[in-house]
Design a protein around this motif. Structure first.
Motif, PDB file in Angstrom:
ATOM      1  N   UNK A  22      26.202  -8.145  49.362  1.00 25.45           N
ATOM      2  CA  UNK A  22      25.189  -7.803  50.369  1.00 25.45           C
ATOM      3  C   UNK A  22      25.576  -6.533  51.115  1.00 25.45           C
ATOM      4  N   UNK A  23      26.879  -6.396  51.449  1.00 25.05           N
ATOM      5  CA  UNK A  23      27.343  -5.217  52.162  1.00 25.05           C
ATOM      6  C   UNK A  23      27.171  -3.959  51.323  1.00 25.05           C
ATOM      7  N   UNK A  24      27.533  -4.057  50.043  1.00 21.82           N
ATOM      8  CA  UNK A  24      27.382  -2.911  49.144  1.00 21.82           C
ATOM      9  C   UNK A  24      25.914  -2.544  48.996  1.00 21.82           C
ATOM     10  N   UNK A  29      21.334   1.083  50.208  1.00 20.17           N
ATOM     11  CA  UNK A  29      19.995   1.329  50.752  1.00 20.17           C
ATOM     12  C   UNK A  29      20.026   2.396  51.838  1.00 20.17           C
ATOM     13  N   UNK A  30      21.072   2.392  52.665  1.00 18.65           N
ATOM     14  CA  UNK A  30      21.197   3.425  53.695  1.00 18.65           C
ATOM     15  C   UNK A  30      21.297   4.800  53.050  1.00 18.65           C
ATOM     16  N   UNK A  31      22.094   4.906  52.008  1.00 20.08           N
ATOM     17  CA  UNK A  31      22.245   6.179  51.307  1.00 20.08           C
ATOM     18  C   UNK A  31      20.934   6.619  50.660  1.00 20.08           C
ATOM     19  N   UNK A  63      25.785  -3.040  61.278  1.00 15.48           N
ATOM     20  CA  UNK A  63      26.620  -1.889  60.905  1.00 15.48           C
ATOM     21  C   UNK A  63      25.823  -0.882  60.081  1.00 15.48           C
ATOM     22  N   UNK A  64      25.012  -1.381  59.162  1.00 16.10           N
ATOM     23  CA  UNK A  64      24.196  -0.493  58.321  1.00 16.10           C
ATOM     24  C   UNK A  64      23.156   0.235  59.164  1.00 16.10           C
ATOM     25  N   UNK A  68      22.697   4.263  59.755  1.00 17.49           N
ATOM     26  CA  UNK A  68      21.425   4.892  59.408  1.00 17.49           C
ATOM     27  C   UNK A  68      20.828   5.644  60.588  1.00 17.49           C
ATOM     28  N   UNK A  69      20.667   4.937  61.718  1.00 21.04           N
ATOM     29  CA  UNK A  69      19.933   5.540  62.827  1.00 21.04           C
ATOM     30  C   UNK A  69      20.768   6.567  63.590  1.00 21.04           C
ATOM     31  N   UNK A  70      22.078   6.425  63.594  1.00 19.17           N
ATOM     32  CA  UNK A  70      22.902   7.469  64.204  1.00 19.17           C
ATOM     33  C   UNK A  70      22.804   8.770  63.409  1.00 19.17           C
ATOM     34  N   UNK A  71      22.732   8.646  62.091  1.00 15.15           N
ATOM     35  CA  UNK A  71      22.566   9.832  61.243  1.00 15.15           C
ATOM     36  C   UNK A  71      21.206  10.470  61.480  1.00 15.15           C
ATOM     37  N   UNK A  72      20.169   9.637  61.595  1.00 16.37           N
ATOM     38  CA  UNK A  72      18.821  10.155  61.852  1.00 16.37           C
ATOM     39  C   UNK A  72      18.743  10.836  63.214  1.00 16.37           C
TER      40      UNK A  72
END
Length: 514
Positions: A22-24, A29-31, A63-64, A68-72
């Motif tokens: 699930x973590x992978x 999906x984030x990538x 964590x995901x 994601x949103x910090x990058x955005x």
């Protein structure tokens, strides 16, 4: 019994593998989302994990989402300003770019609920413990879950300032705050030891952001807001005791400050030290090691560190004999040109306000400032001269620096030792303030006028230096221009009417335009 045991091991392995899978999958999906906007709908798959009944799935999803949103946010791909509703965004006349930003902003807002979800888990687990443990110390509080939340907030790679600000409301609960402080101390110890004390700027910034949001009540009667109510033995619970809160608060800060910090963080900590940290500590004097290390950083940090030491000396009876020696050594020519000049002289005036200071010490400060004044700009001189006068007013014995009796065999050299770091050894009392006499010939009339004040007996009332602490060169020039008269004044020269054509054609005799 053997087969049963085998099935349990197999089940455990399956569970562990599913969590890793699930973590992978979430990271993939984030990538994908960050790689192409065509994959934006994958965010729903990530958010779906936030609704999972499994605690670890929720933690991984948080964590995901954080990544994601910090990058955005860094890429400025979230909608800015007042956010329209989703239906309005779809039906309105917005461009595809704006619709994408609005879509991701709505997903960002829904992601904040994940943290609240975890804290609801904590409250539920406190009321209905998942394990039959000995709660003699921590009672039925879900300490491990809080540790997991703190670990995610204190990321080593992602700035979690926004998420931490959302978490601040939970820090108002006494038990949550207590176990968060304990978890921070343990987490800092593990991470910094793993990194062998090296700087971890992102992580240390997250730690500071979280810790700076923590404050301890001033009275034990104020400890009333608990997330998990303990029906039995509440009075014996450590969390219900103010001294325990102060002890954990103190250990948390000392555990963080014993490691090397980014230079910009020293200032952040020192600014809030006397208001937000020292009052909540059991033994504030334990901060002396940090303040001594901060002084060695130099510049404004050294000054702020001395301010912290001054508070410890006067409010907590700290014995620190080198305080004024360190302040004396901060008096360098650069102090007149730095942006914290006003703060420096405000604090220095406070530090030297006592009338019980030894005469040799006050004379050393007055003489050093007078020597530095010879090369100081006018704006600084309008601060320094009244500052010296105030020192003499507080300590009449220093008037010997003004009324120095002359002798026939008076030495030609000033006995004052400018390079001596110890004010007790600089021989200031053997010298005089001849520098102020020199400044009476200064080119700026305000400086010359202020320097002339020493020719007459000083009044008992001190000069208010606060009026000139913030003055700038621009303001000084504007004031001079307004005071100047605009009427024409007869001058003894002929006005030039053409280039190189002045009176008697003097310039034309020596220069030409060829």
């Amino acid at each position: 019994m053997a087969p049963a045991k085998k099935r349990n091991v197999s089940s455990a392995k399956t569970t562990e593998q599913s969590i890793k899978t699930a973590k992978i999958d979430l990271n993939t999906k984030v990538e994908r989302i960050l790689e192409s906007r065509k994959n934006a709908n994958d965010v729903f798959d990530i958010l779906e994990f936030l609704q999972s009944a499994k605690e670890k799935d929720v933690v991984n999803a948080v964590n995901a989402c954080c990544k994601l949103f910090c990058t955005l946010l860094e890429k400025k791909e979230l909608f800015l300003g007042k956010l329209p509703g989703e239906e309005e965004a779809l039906s309105g006349g917005y461009s595809a770019e704006e619709k994408y930003r609005m879509f991701m902003r709505h997903r960002y807002n829904s992601c904040e609920s994940a943290l609240c979800c975890l804290m609801k888990f904590a409250a539920g687990e406190g009321r209905h413990p998942l394990e039959d443990l000995d709660w003699s110390e921590h009672y039925s509080f879900p300490r491990e879950l809080i540790q997991a939340v703190v670990k995610r907030l204190l990321s080593q790679t992602t700035d979690n300032s926004l998420l931490i600000s959302r978490f601040q409301e939970f820090l108002e609960m006494e038990d949550v705050r207590y176990y968060v402080m304990s978890s921070i101390r343990e987490n800092v110890g593990k991470v910094m030891e793993k990194n062998k004390g090296a700087l971890v700027p992102v992580y240390q910034n997250n730690v500071f952001t979280l810790m700076s949001n923590i404050s301890v009540p001033s009275q034990e009667s104020q400890l009333t807001n608990f997330m998990v109510q303990q029906e039995a033995k509440h009075d014996d619970w450590k969390v219900a005791k103010l001294n325990e809160h102060k002890r954990v608060f103190e250990r948390m800060w000392l555990g963080f400050l014993k490691y090397k910090l980014p230079s910009n963080m020293y200032k952040k900590i020192l600014v809030i030290l006397h208001d937000s940290i020292l009052p909540h500590m059991s033994k504030p004097t334990l901060m002396i090691d940090f303040l001594t290390a901060a002084y060695e950083v130099g510049g404004a940090i050294s000054l702020l560190a001395l301010n912290g030491l001054f508070v410890l000396i006067h409010q907590h009876n700290l014995d620190y004999p080198d305080f004024y020696k360190k302040l004396y050594n901060l008096l360098e020519p650069s102090v007149f040109h730095v942006k914290y000049r006003a703060r420096f002289f405000h604090l220095a005036n406070l530090f030297l306000s006592s009338s019980h200071l030894p005469v040799y010490l006050v004379a050393a400060f007055a003489k050093r400032l007078a020597r530095l004044a010879l090369t100081a700009p006018p704006t600084a001189l309008l601060i320094v001269l009244p500052f010296i006068y105030n020192l003499i007013r507080r300590h009449p014995s220093c008037r010997v620096l003004i009324h120095k009796p002359s002798t026939e065999d008076e030495p030609l050299e000033d006995p004052y030792l400018m390079d001596e770091e110890d004010p007790a050894q600089c021989r200031a009392l053997e010298s005089s303030l001849w520098e102020i006499k020199t400044l009476q010939k200064h080119y700026h009339p305000d400086v010359a006028k202020t320097a002339m004040s020493i020719n007459t007996p000083l009044s008992e009332k001190e000069d208010d230096i606060n009026e000139v602490l913030e003055i700038t060169t621009y303001e000084l020039m504007e004031r001079d221009l307004k005071q100047s008269q605009t009427k024409s004044v007869p001058l003894e020269f002929e006005t030039a009417t053409q280039l190189l054509r002045g009176g008697a054609n003097v310039l034309g005799q020596h220069f030409c335009l060829d």
